[in-house]
Design a protein around this motif. Structure first.
Motif, PDB file in Angstrom:
ATOM      1  N   ASP A   1       1.610   8.460  14.859  1.00  0.00           N
ATOM      2  CA  ASP A   1       1.968   6.991  15.193  1.00  0.00           C
ATOM      3  C   ASP A   1       0.735   6.267  15.239  1.00  0.00           C
ATOM      4  O   ASP A   1       0.351   5.141  14.854  1.00  0.00           O
ATOM      5  CB  ASP A   1       2.942   6.619  16.474  1.00  0.00           C
ATOM      6  N   ALA A   2      -0.391   6.904  16.139  1.00  0.00           N
ATOM      7  CA  ALA A   2      -1.748   6.095  16.183  1.00  0.00           C
ATOM      8  C   ALA A   2      -2.327   6.015  14.810  1.00  0.00           C
ATOM      9  O   ALA A   2      -3.205   4.934  14.506  1.00  0.00           O
ATOM     10  CB  ALA A   2      -2.827   6.816  17.212  1.00  0.00           C
ATOM     11  N   ARG A   3      -2.309   6.997  14.154  1.00  0.00           N
ATOM     12  CA  ARG A   3      -3.051   6.931  12.526  1.00  0.00           C
ATOM     13  C   ARG A   3      -2.392   5.806  11.630  1.00  0.00           C
ATOM     14  O   ARG A   3      -2.996   5.273  11.251  1.00  0.00           O
ATOM     15  CB  ARG A   3      -2.539   8.440  11.854  1.00  0.00           C
ATOM     16  N   LEU A   4      -1.408   5.700  11.870  1.00  0.00           N
ATOM     17  CA  LEU A   4      -0.540   4.811  11.311  1.00  0.00           C
ATOM     18  C   LEU A   4      -0.919   3.252  11.753  1.00  0.00           C
ATOM     19  O   LEU A   4      -0.981   2.419  10.733  1.00  0.00           O
ATOM     20  CB  LEU A   4       1.282   4.738  11.284  1.00  0.00           C
ATOM     21  N   GLY A   5      -0.966   3.101  12.966  1.00  0.00           N
ATOM     22  CA  GLY A   5      -1.613   1.989  13.262  1.00  0.00           C
ATOM     23  C   GLY A   5      -2.837   1.669  13.126  1.00  0.00           C
ATOM     24  O   GLY A   5      -3.250   0.584  12.767  1.00  0.00           O
ATOM     25  N   THR A   6      -3.645   2.921  12.784  1.00  0.00           N
ATOM     26  CA  THR A   6      -5.299   2.446  12.278  1.00  0.00           C
ATOM     27  C   THR A   6      -5.103   2.055  10.860  1.00  0.00           C
ATOM     28  O   THR A   6      -5.705   1.104  10.581  1.00  0.00           O
ATOM     29  CB  THR A   6      -6.026   3.736  12.339  1.00  0.00           C
ATOM     30  N   LEU A   7      -4.062   2.567  10.317  1.00  0.00           N
ATOM     31  CA  LEU A   7      -4.008   2.378   8.776  1.00  0.00           C
ATOM     32  C   LEU A   7      -3.518   0.608   8.431  1.00  0.00           C
ATOM     33  O   LEU A   7      -4.109  -0.296   7.810  1.00  0.00           O
ATOM     34  CB  LEU A   7      -3.017   3.008   8.199  1.00  0.00           C
ATOM     35  N   LEU A   8      -2.538   0.206   9.487  1.00  0.00           N
ATOM     36  CA  LEU A   8      -2.039  -1.184   9.479  1.00  0.00           C
ATOM     37  C   LEU A   8      -3.268  -2.058   9.916  1.00  0.00           C
ATOM     38  O   LEU A   8      -3.416  -3.163   9.359  1.00  0.00           O
ATOM     39  CB  LEU A   8      -1.011  -1.450  10.498  1.00  0.00           C
ATOM     40  N   ASP A   9      -4.171  -1.637  10.885  1.00  0.00           N
ATOM     41  CA  ASP A   9      -5.165  -2.544  11.249  1.00  0.00           C
ATOM     42  C   ASP A   9      -6.305  -2.740  10.147  1.00  0.00           C
ATOM     43  O   ASP A   9      -6.721  -3.701  10.031  1.00  0.00           O
ATOM     44  CB  ASP A   9      -5.990  -1.901  12.460  1.00  0.00           C
ATOM     45  N   ALA A  10      -6.548  -1.659   9.455  1.00  0.00           N
ATOM     46  CA  ALA A  10      -7.343  -1.627   8.492  1.00  0.00           C
ATOM     47  C   ALA A  10      -7.064  -2.564   7.252  1.00  0.00           C
ATOM     48  O   ALA A  10      -7.799  -3.312   6.648  1.00  0.00           O
ATOM     49  CB  ALA A  10      -7.751  -0.118   7.931  1.00  0.00           C
TER      50      ALA A  10
ATOM     51  N   ALA B   1       0.772  -0.996  -0.176  1.00  0.00           N
ATOM     52  CA  ALA B   1       0.015  -0.128  -0.064  1.00  0.00           C
ATOM     53  C   ALA B   1       0.926   1.373   0.092  1.00  0.00           C
ATOM     54  O   ALA B   1       1.714   1.686   0.952  1.00  0.00           O
ATOM     55  CB  ALA B   1      -0.934   0.049   1.164  1.00  0.00           C
ATOM     56  N   LEU B   2       0.885   1.837  -1.079  1.00  0.00           N
ATOM     57  CA  LEU B   2       1.451   3.439  -1.297  1.00  0.00           C
ATOM     58  C   LEU B   2       0.271   4.390  -0.997  1.00  0.00           C
ATOM     59  O   LEU B   2      -0.808   4.415  -1.425  1.00  0.00           O
ATOM     60  CB  LEU B   2       2.130   3.450  -2.514  1.00  0.00           C
ATOM     61  N   TYR B   3       0.688   5.511  -0.043  1.00  0.00           N
ATOM     62  CA  TYR B   3      -0.342   6.407   0.083  1.00  0.00           C
ATOM     63  C   TYR B   3       0.408   7.708   0.351  1.00  0.00           C
ATOM     64  O   TYR B   3       1.561   7.781   0.714  1.00  0.00           O
ATOM     65  CB  TYR B   3      -1.107   6.043   1.657  1.00  0.00           C
ATOM     66  N   THR B   4      -0.402   8.946   0.333  1.00  0.00           N
ATOM     67  CA  THR B   4       0.192  10.221   0.672  1.00  0.00           C
ATOM     68  C   THR B   4      -0.161  10.672   2.184  1.00  0.00           C
ATOM     69  O   THR B   4      -1.069  10.018   2.869  1.00  0.00           O
ATOM     70  CB  THR B   4      -0.357  11.287  -0.159  1.00  0.00           C
ATOM     71  N   ASP B   5       0.446  11.652   2.676  1.00  0.00           N
ATOM     72  CA  ASP B   5       0.130  12.085   3.978  1.00  0.00           C
ATOM     73  C   ASP B   5      -1.249  12.538   4.323  1.00  0.00           C
ATOM     74  O   ASP B   5      -1.681  12.301   5.679  1.00  0.00           O
ATOM     75  CB  ASP B   5       1.220  12.894   4.272  1.00  0.00           C
ATOM     76  N   GLY B   6      -2.057  12.810   3.433  1.00  0.00           N
ATOM     77  CA  GLY B   6      -3.447  13.402   3.796  1.00  0.00           C
ATOM     78  C   GLY B   6      -4.283  12.122   4.382  1.00  0.00           C
ATOM     79  O   GLY B   6      -5.497  12.520   4.895  1.00  0.00           O
ATOM     80  N   LEU B   7      -3.767  11.064   4.172  1.00  0.00           N
ATOM     81  CA  LEU B   7      -4.405   9.850   4.787  1.00  0.00           C
ATOM     82  C   LEU B   7      -4.258   9.642   6.202  1.00  0.00           C
ATOM     83  O   LEU B   7      -5.503   9.274   6.849  1.00  0.00           O
ATOM     84  CB  LEU B   7      -4.383   8.516   3.975  1.00  0.00           C
ATOM     85  N   VAL B   8      -3.144  10.121   6.744  1.00  0.00           N
ATOM     86  CA  VAL B   8      -2.950   9.580   8.083  1.00  0.00           C
ATOM     87  C   VAL B   8      -2.493  10.849   8.861  1.00  0.00           C
ATOM     88  O   VAL B   8      -2.586  10.592  10.243  1.00  0.00           O
ATOM     89  CB  VAL B   8      -1.572   8.445   8.046  1.00  0.00           C
ATOM     90  N   GLU B   9      -2.196  12.002   8.308  1.00  0.00           N
ATOM     91  CA  GLU B   9      -1.906  13.149   9.420  1.00  0.00           C
ATOM     92  C   GLU B   9      -2.941  13.959   9.526  1.00  0.00           C
ATOM     93  O   GLU B   9      -3.950  14.255   8.510  1.00  0.00           O
ATOM     94  CB  GLU B   9      -0.821  13.829   8.629  1.00  0.00           C
ATOM     95  N   THR B  10      -3.395  14.308  10.695  1.00  0.00           N
ATOM     96  CA  THR B  10      -4.326  15.183  11.095  1.00  0.00           C
ATOM     97  C   THR B  10      -3.574  16.113  12.173  1.00  0.00           C
ATOM     98  O   THR B  10      -2.608  15.959  12.594  1.00  0.00           O
ATOM     99  CB  THR B  10      -5.361  14.375  11.761  1.00  0.00           C
ATOM    100  N   ARG B  11      -4.626  17.291  12.434  1.00  0.00           N
ATOM    101  CA  ARG B  11      -4.000  18.408  13.526  1.00  0.00           C
ATOM    102  C   ARG B  11      -4.197  17.803  14.690  1.00  0.00           C
ATOM    103  O   ARG B  11      -3.436  18.573  15.592  1.00  0.00           O
ATOM    104  CB  ARG B  11      -4.963  19.528  13.286  1.00  0.00           C
ATOM    105  N   CYS B  12      -4.716  16.885  15.036  1.00  0.00           N
ATOM    106  CA  CYS B  12      -4.867  16.380  16.452  1.00  0.00           C
ATOM    107  C   CYS B  12      -4.671  15.132  16.927  1.00  0.00           C
ATOM    108  O   CYS B  12      -4.242  14.774  18.203  1.00  0.00           O
ATOM    109  CB  CYS B  12      -6.427  16.681  17.099  1.00  0.00           C
ATOM    110  N   ASP B  13      -4.296  14.392  15.974  1.00  0.00           N
ATOM    111  CA  ASP B  13      -4.022  12.847  16.522  1.00  0.00           C
ATOM    112  C   ASP B  13      -2.590  12.684  16.094  1.00  0.00           C
ATOM    113  O   ASP B  13      -1.834  13.202  15.057  1.00  0.00           O
ATOM    114  CB  ASP B  13      -4.949  11.879  15.396  1.00  0.00           C
ATOM    115  N   PRO B  14      -1.863  11.837  17.152  1.00  0.00           N
ATOM    116  CA  PRO B  14      -0.490  11.248  16.907  1.00  0.00           C
ATOM    117  C   PRO B  14      -0.234  10.559  15.590  1.00  0.00           C
ATOM    118  O   PRO B  14      -1.091   9.826  15.093  1.00  0.00           O
ATOM    119  CB  PRO B  14      -0.073  10.517  18.068  1.00  0.00           C
TER     120      PRO B  14
END
Length: 690
Positions: free
Chosen positions: A643-652, A628-641
């Motif tokens: 690392d947590a967002r990347l973990g959610t991606l892996l779980d999905a 899976a290749l992706y851009t930062d708009g998928l996992v980066e937000t203003r309020c969430d860490p």
């Protein structure tokens, strides 16, 4: 009316069983009684005579009245007059100067008459009143009468049964009825247009308790002027005589209609300012035509109208230049109603196309770009308001009595119209309502126009973005691929992200995901250049690190351009991938039967920085594996860490490993992408086929 002297026994008090109480008028006049015998001697001297002439009864009784009270120069005249009264029995009345005990002379008004007792004896009775007292009482009565008749305040006296005894001319004018129409009648008979039950209740409480009512506000529409609301200030107090006997109630009425209308006008002005202020805060909260129309309808109902419909020209919604020639074609963007469900039911359904002929008032409004006001609607007016005759019948049955349509004008163009109807609100639309509706419609029209242009620009930008994105090959050696692109929520955020998949010599495949920093058309143009250059360098079958180096040199020549990129080359014969990153987030790898993980790769620096070498990493990529290749708009937000967002991606990715790649992409976006995100997203998922 007069003062009561309680120092003398029985004075000013009624006798037991003698009927009604005294009025006090004789006490006010202080009438003195003197009785003379036939010789002119005083045989009776009343206490009032002592007050009037100064002599006590002991000093006066038995003396000749002419010697006691008359100056010498008038004695002969008085003696002759006395003889005439006694002989002929003719009464005499007039004013005569009398000598007081203190030596002064005062003018006294007399009424003399002959008396005859049961023994046949004759006497003379003289009733005397000080002329100054009489003049004072006459002046008071005259002044009171003038004050009542000439007063601009309406005055009335009602008896204990609350029937009118007297009214002054001012009250006749205020009530619009003559004095004859008042006398003997109750309030409910004279003023049927008011809440007479409440008024008579207040009158009776004042009559019973003596507690006055002052400045009570009364509002109504009199029969002589039913189309205008009048207002009066009413005060009530109980009337009592000198002895405390209740005579009735008195009312004073002041016409304050002009002040009432000024207060209403001031209140309406405050309400209008508040409505405009509220509209400024609530209308145009989003760049959406329908939402803006709903906000406008919500502002005007119920404060300005009972039913409101926002009509937008169909040409406006289709992105064309607004124009009205012949019949007008509208789409109702919003309908709002307060306590008028039947009238709202026959309004144009939101979203449906409605055609209004040239004779309709709504068509005239948008064609002339001027408000159309029908203060009092007729049956013919309703037929020109409604789109169908059936709808006109419903409007007539529900009681639509006033109509107003104002154009939606923005930047010199008419976008539609706002139509307003009144049913339960008794007042008709007026010029002030028209000005307010035009102000609100103008604010909403500007927001609708902004939304229209936003949608147009956004659609253009998205079209450009999608045109720049590649059409992926229908078949790649040994790979199945799914891709998704989501634009940002705002039009200014388009243009930075891209993905690509290219077939290379030797059945190899190049997979690319990149992100140009920044936003807008410039970022989209830079992305298009980089994507084209990437395809050109990939066609030379260069190593991934070399491809990125060439792209870095190219990007250095483009001013203010920085980009991240992940370039991967897959060789199906060897079952391996070679990958290089330029400041990009690491791809996620899902081995068959294992959880997803991030590849541990050198991140490199973004393209355009220059002066830094890129590294290529090789890893096995065998049947069943997913990348899976992706851009930062998928996992980066203003309020969430991150690392947590990347973990959610892996779980999905782990949860959808055995599903179709399209389903995997959709689930990842649904899990990680918030609605209306601030950044666009590119996602590419590749799976090795057996």
């Amino acid at each position: 009316m007069g003062s009561t002297d309680t120092t003398r026994p029985g004075r000013g008090r009624p006798l037991a069983g003698a009927g009604t109480s005294p009025t006090g008028l004789l006490d006010l006049l202080s009438v003195a009684a003197v009785v003379l015998d036939t010789n002119g001697r005083v045989v009776f001297w009343s206490p009032q005579a002592e007050d009037l002439f100064g002599y006590t009864a002991e000093e006066a009784l038995g003396r000749y009245a002419v010697q006691l009270l008359v100056n010498e120069e008038h004695r002969d005249e008085v003696v002759a007059l006395f003889a005439e009264v006694m002989e002929s029995g003719t009464d005499w009345a007039g004013a005569f100067p009398v000598r007081h005990k203190n030596g002064s002379t005062r003018l006294v008004e007399f009424r003399n008459m002959r008396l005859l007792d049961d023994l046949g004896d004759t006497y003379a009775l003289g009733l005397a009143v000080d002329q100054a007292t009489v003049a004072r009482v006459e002046r008071g009565v005259a002044l009171s009468a003038r004050l009542v008749t000439q007063s601009p305040i309406g005055l009335a006296i009602l008896d204990p049964d609350l029937r009118y005894l007297t009214v002054n001319p001012a009250l006749e004018r205020i009530h619009g009825r003559s004095a004859a129409d008042h006398l003997g009648r109750r309030v409910q008979d004279v003023l049927p247009f008011l809440d007479t039950e409440a008024i008579e209740g207040r009158l009776r409480r004042v009559l019973e308790t003596g507690q006055p009512v002052t400045d009570r506000y009364v509002v109504g529409r009199p029969t002589f002027d039913p189309h205008r609301e009048h207002a009066w200030s009413v005060s009530i107090h109980r009337l009592e005589d000198a002895a405390g006997r209740v005579l009735g109630v008195a009312t004073s009425v002041i016409d304050i209609t002009e002040r009432h209308e000024a207060m209403i006008a001031a209140t309406r002005a405050r309400n209008r300012l508040a409505m405009i202020a509220g509209a400024s805060a609530s209308i145009g909260s989003t760049l959406d035509v329908e939402q803006t129309a709903h906000e406008l309808a919500g502002v005007v109902v119920p404060d300005l109208a009972d039913v409101a419909t926002v009509h937008v020209l169909d040409s406006v919604l289709r992105g064309r230049t607004p124009s009205v020639t012949g019949p007008a074609r509208f789409r109702a963007a919003a309908v709002a109603a307060a306590h008028a469900p039947e009238a709202a039911r026959v309004a144009d359904p939101p979203g449906e196309l409605a055609r209004y002929d040239s004779d309709r008032l709504l068509t005239r409004c948008v064609r002339t770009r001027r408000p159309v006001l029908v203060a009092e609607t007729t049956r013919q007016d309703l037929r020109r308001i409604a789109r169908t005759s059936e709808a006109a019948s419903v409007l007539e049955r529900t009681g639509v009595h006033s109509y107003l349509a104002v154009p939606l004008l923005a930047r010199g163009e008419v976008l539609g119209a706002l139509s307003l109807e009144r049913i339960g609100t008794p007042a008709s639309f007026d010029d002030d309502d028209t000005l307010l509706a035009c102000e609100l419609a103008g604010r909403a029209a500007t927001c609708i126009d902004n939304a229209r242009w936003y949608q147009s620009v956004r659609n253009t930008a998205l079209t450009l973005q999608r045109r720049l994105l590649p059409q992926l090959p229908s078949r790649l050696p040994g790979l199945a691929i799914a891709c998704r692109y989501l634009p940002a929520g705002a039009v200014s955020e388009i243009g930075g992200d891209w993905f690509d998949a290219m077939r290379l010599p030797g059945d190899r495949t190049a997979l690319v995901v990149g992100d140009v920093m920044g936003s807008g058309i410039n970022a989209a143009a830079s992305m298009g250049q980089l994507r084209s250059a990437t395809r050109a360098f990939a066609g030379l079958d260069l190593d991934p690190a070399e491809v990125l180096r060439q792209l870095d040199r190219l990007t250095e020549d483009v001013e203010h351009t920085i980009a991240t990129c992940a370039y991967c080359r897959y060789d199906p014969e060897q079952g391996q991938c070679r990958i290089s990153l330029a400041g990009h987030l690491p791809p996620a790898l899902v081995r068959s039967g294992r959880p997803a993980r991030l590849l541990d790769l050198p991140s490199g620096v973004p393209l355009g920085v220059g002066g830094t070498a890129f590294e290529t990493t090789e890893f096995a990529f065998r049947p069943g594996d997913q990348l899976a290749l992706y851009t930062d708009g998928l996992v980066e937000t203003r309020c969430d860490p991150i690392d947590a967002r990347l973990g959610t991606l892996l779980d999905a990715l782990t949860a959808t490993a055995g599903q179709g790649l399209g389903e995997t992409c959709d689930w990842v976006l649904e899990t990680l992408r918030p609605p209306g995100g601030d950044d666009d997203v590119a996602l590419l998922v590749a799976r090795v086929e057996p």
